[in-house]
Scaffold this motif. Structure first.
Motif, PDB file in Angstrom:
ATOM      1  N   TYR A  11       0.829  -1.200   0.000  1.00  0.00           N
ATOM      2  CA  TYR A  11       0.000   0.000   0.000  1.00  0.00           C
ATOM      3  C   TYR A  11       0.867   1.254   0.000  1.00  0.00           C
ATOM      4  O   TYR A  11       2.065   1.208   0.276  1.00  0.00           O
ATOM      5  N   LYS A  12       0.201   2.365  -0.309  1.00  0.00           N
ATOM      6  CA  LYS A  12       0.809   3.683  -0.156  1.00  0.00           C
ATOM      7  C   LYS A  12      -0.184   4.534   0.618  1.00  0.00           C
ATOM      8  O   LYS A  12      -1.362   4.596   0.280  1.00  0.00           O
ATOM      9  N   LEU A  13       0.313   5.174   1.680  1.00  0.00           N
ATOM     10  CA  LEU A  13      -0.512   6.044   2.510  1.00  0.00           C
ATOM     11  C   LEU A  13      -0.042   7.475   2.311  1.00  0.00           C
ATOM     12  O   LEU A  13       1.117   7.796   2.556  1.00  0.00           O
ATOM     13  N   GLY A  14      -0.955   8.316   1.835  1.00  0.00           N
ATOM     14  CA  GLY A  14      -0.668   9.738   1.668  1.00  0.00           C
ATOM     15  C   GLY A  14      -1.552  10.528   2.602  1.00  0.00           C
ATOM     16  O   GLY A  14      -2.726  10.195   2.778  1.00  0.00           O
ATOM     17  N   GLY A  15      -0.995  11.557   3.201  1.00  0.00           N
ATOM     18  CA  GLY A  15      -1.825  12.333   4.114  1.00  0.00           C
ATOM     19  C   GLY A  15      -1.163  13.600   4.584  1.00  0.00           C
ATOM     20  O   GLY A  15      -0.016  13.886   4.263  1.00  0.00           O
ATOM     21  N   LYS A  16      -1.924  14.333   5.371  1.00  0.00           N
ATOM     22  CA  LYS A  16      -1.455  15.582   5.977  1.00  0.00           C
ATOM     23  C   LYS A  16      -2.039  15.690   7.365  1.00  0.00           C
ATOM     24  O   LYS A  16      -3.229  15.482   7.560  1.00  0.00           O
ATOM     25  N   THR A  17      -1.180  15.987   8.331  1.00  0.00           N
ATOM     26  CA  THR A  17      -1.634  16.187   9.697  1.00  0.00           C
ATOM     27  C   THR A  17      -1.754  17.678   9.968  1.00  0.00           C
ATOM     28  O   THR A  17      -1.182  18.507   9.259  1.00  0.00           O
ATOM     29  N   GLY A  18      -2.482  17.978  10.999  1.00  0.00           N
ATOM     30  CA  GLY A  18      -2.589  19.356  11.464  1.00  0.00           C
ATOM     31  C   GLY A  18      -3.067  19.359  12.899  1.00  0.00           C
ATOM     32  O   GLY A  18      -3.843  18.496  13.297  1.00  0.00           O
ATOM     33  N   THR A  19      -2.577  20.310  13.670  1.00  0.00           N
ATOM     34  CA  THR A  19      -3.007  20.455  15.054  1.00  0.00           C
ATOM     35  C   THR A  19      -3.137  21.941  15.337  1.00  0.00           C
ATOM     36  O   THR A  19      -2.289  22.726  14.924  1.00  0.00           O
ATOM     37  N   ALA A  20      -4.197  22.312  16.015  1.00  0.00           N
ATOM     38  CA  ALA A  20      -4.404  23.717  16.354  1.00  0.00           C
ATOM     39  C   ALA A  20      -5.017  23.826  17.740  1.00  0.00           C
ATOM     40  O   ALA A  20      -5.738  22.932  18.182  1.00  0.00           O
ATOM     41  N   GLU A  21      -4.740  24.931  18.371  1.00  0.00           N
ATOM     42  CA  GLU A  21      -5.310  25.196  19.685  1.00  0.00           C
ATOM     43  C   GLU A  21      -6.705  25.794  19.504  1.00  0.00           C
ATOM     44  O   GLU A  21      -6.877  26.799  18.817  1.00  0.00           O
ATOM     45  N   VAL A  22      -7.710  25.148  20.084  1.00  0.00           N
ATOM     46  CA  VAL A  22      -9.084  25.649  20.032  1.00  0.00           C
ATOM     47  C   VAL A  22      -9.290  26.641  21.162  1.00  0.00           C
ATOM     48  O   VAL A  22      -9.800  27.740  20.977  1.00  0.00           O
ATOM     49  N   THR A  23      -8.900  26.241  22.356  1.00  0.00           N
ATOM     50  CA  THR A  23      -8.867  27.111  23.534  1.00  0.00           C
ATOM     51  C   THR A  23      -7.564  26.786  24.249  1.00  0.00           C
ATOM     52  O   THR A  23      -6.813  25.912  23.810  1.00  0.00           O
ATOM     53  N   LYS A  24      -7.329  27.420  25.362  1.00  0.00           N
ATOM     54  CA  LYS A  24      -6.086  27.159  26.109  1.00  0.00           C
ATOM     55  C   LYS A  24      -6.004  25.724  26.619  1.00  0.00           C
ATOM     56  O   LYS A  24      -4.920  25.219  26.891  1.00  0.00           O
ATOM     57  N   THR A  25      -7.137  25.033  26.731  1.00  0.00           N
ATOM     58  CA  THR A  25      -7.126  23.659  27.250  1.00  0.00           C
ATOM     59  C   THR A  25      -7.620  22.626  26.232  1.00  0.00           C
ATOM     60  O   THR A  25      -7.677  21.453  26.546  1.00  0.00           O
ATOM     61  N   ARG A  26      -7.988  23.053  25.024  1.00  0.00           N
ATOM     62  CA  ARG A  26      -8.488  22.104  24.019  1.00  0.00           C
ATOM     63  C   ARG A  26      -7.737  22.290  22.716  1.00  0.00           C
ATOM     64  O   ARG A  26      -7.501  23.406  22.282  1.00  0.00           O
ATOM     65  N   GLU A  27      -7.396  21.142  22.103  1.00  0.00           N
ATOM     66  CA  GLU A  27      -6.706  21.149  20.816  1.00  0.00           C
ATOM     67  C   GLU A  27      -7.515  20.361  19.803  1.00  0.00           C
ATOM     68  O   GLU A  27      -8.288  19.477  20.154  1.00  0.00           O
ATOM     69  N   LEU A  28      -7.298  20.694  18.562  1.00  0.00           N
ATOM     70  CA  LEU A  28      -7.931  20.016  17.445  1.00  0.00           C
ATOM     71  C   LEU A  28      -6.830  19.349  16.631  1.00  0.00           C
ATOM     72  O   LEU A  28      -5.831  19.989  16.295  1.00  0.00           O
ATOM     73  N   GLY A  29      -6.979  18.057  16.351  1.00  0.00           N
ATOM     74  CA  GLY A  29      -5.983  17.330  15.572  1.00  0.00           C
ATOM     75  C   GLY A  29      -6.624  16.673  14.367  1.00  0.00           C
ATOM     76  O   GLY A  29      -7.725  16.131  14.450  1.00  0.00           O
ATOM     77  N   TRP A  30      -5.931  16.729  13.236  1.00  0.00           N
ATOM     78  CA  TRP A  30      -6.405  16.141  11.983  1.00  0.00           C
ATOM     79  C   TRP A  30      -5.360  15.176  11.417  1.00  0.00           C
ATOM     80  O   TRP A  30      -4.158  15.343  11.621  1.00  0.00           O
ATOM     81  N   LEU A  31      -5.828  14.225  10.683  1.00  0.00           N
ATOM     82  CA  LEU A  31      -5.039  13.480   9.714  1.00  0.00           C
ATOM     83  C   LEU A  31      -5.996  13.182   8.585  1.00  0.00           C
ATOM     84  O   LEU A  31      -7.002  12.492   8.776  1.00  0.00           O
ATOM     85  N   VAL A  32      -5.738  13.757   7.428  1.00  0.00           N
ATOM     86  CA  VAL A  32      -6.587  13.525   6.256  1.00  0.00           C
ATOM     87  C   VAL A  32      -5.714  12.957   5.152  1.00  0.00           C
ATOM     88  O   VAL A  32      -4.528  13.269   5.060  1.00  0.00           O
ATOM     89  N   GLY A  33      -6.287  12.078   4.338  1.00  0.00           N
ATOM     90  CA  GLY A  33      -5.490  11.508   3.277  1.00  0.00           C
ATOM     91  C   GLY A  33      -6.179  10.380   2.562  1.00  0.00           C
ATOM     92  O   GLY A  33      -7.409  10.293   2.519  1.00  0.00           O
TER      93      GLY A  33
END
Length: 153
Positions: free
Chosen positions: A74-96
């Motif tokens: 297989y080949k796995l292609g993707g992009k991650t991302g992380t951002a701060e939503v508030t000082k105590t909550r984060e949002l994390g992605w992996l799309v691909g």
């Protein structure tokens, strides 16, 4: 001028809510741009199958940059991302996408909570996605990870 060019591409690609406020250099991380997991998958499918008015060469360069893993199976292609939503909550992605046996499987993993970066760094997100692909039968059992331990008899 830069803002207009970015707005033009977001509209051309029909990407999320297309909002680049408040800052042109961080709108995708800390701004008001919003996109759902399904919209991410739709975007990736259109990109992958060259539905945008961009050159095949540019598409291939981006696909090459997105390769996270490549094996004989297989080949796995993707992009991650992380951002701060508030000082105590984060949002994390992996799309691909995962290419296997002439088939392409698209995905969007989205997580929100405390310490997402610490608990789910990019490689751990990759392992989770692979574990899900094993669970649903897209990848063979040999790709089970520590997140998806093999059953003993």
């Amino acid at each position: 001028m830069e803002a207009e060019r970015i707005r033009k591409y977001l509209a051309q690609f029909d990407y999320g809510n297309r909002n680049i406020s408040p800052a042109i250099d961080t709108f995708w991380l800390e701004g008001d741009l919003r996109i759902s997991p399904q919209e991410q998958v739709d975007f990736l499918q259109r990109f992958y199958f060259e539905k945008f008015n961009i050159s095949r060469r540019s598409t291939e360069i981006v696909k090459d940059m997105m390769v996270m893993e490549s094996t004989l199976d297989y080949k796995l292609g993707g992009k991650t991302g992380t951002a701060e939503v508030t000082k105590t909550r984060e949002l994390g992605w992996l799309v691909g996408y995962l290419e296997r046996e002439e088939t392409v499987h698209f995905f969007a993993l989205n997580m929100e909570g405390e310490s997402v970066w610490e608990k789910w760094p990019p490689q751990k997100r990759v392992e989770l996605v692979k574990a899900i692909f094993v669970e649903v039968g897209v990848l063979p059992d040999q790709y089970k990870s520590s997140l998806h331990p093999q059953q003993s008899n």
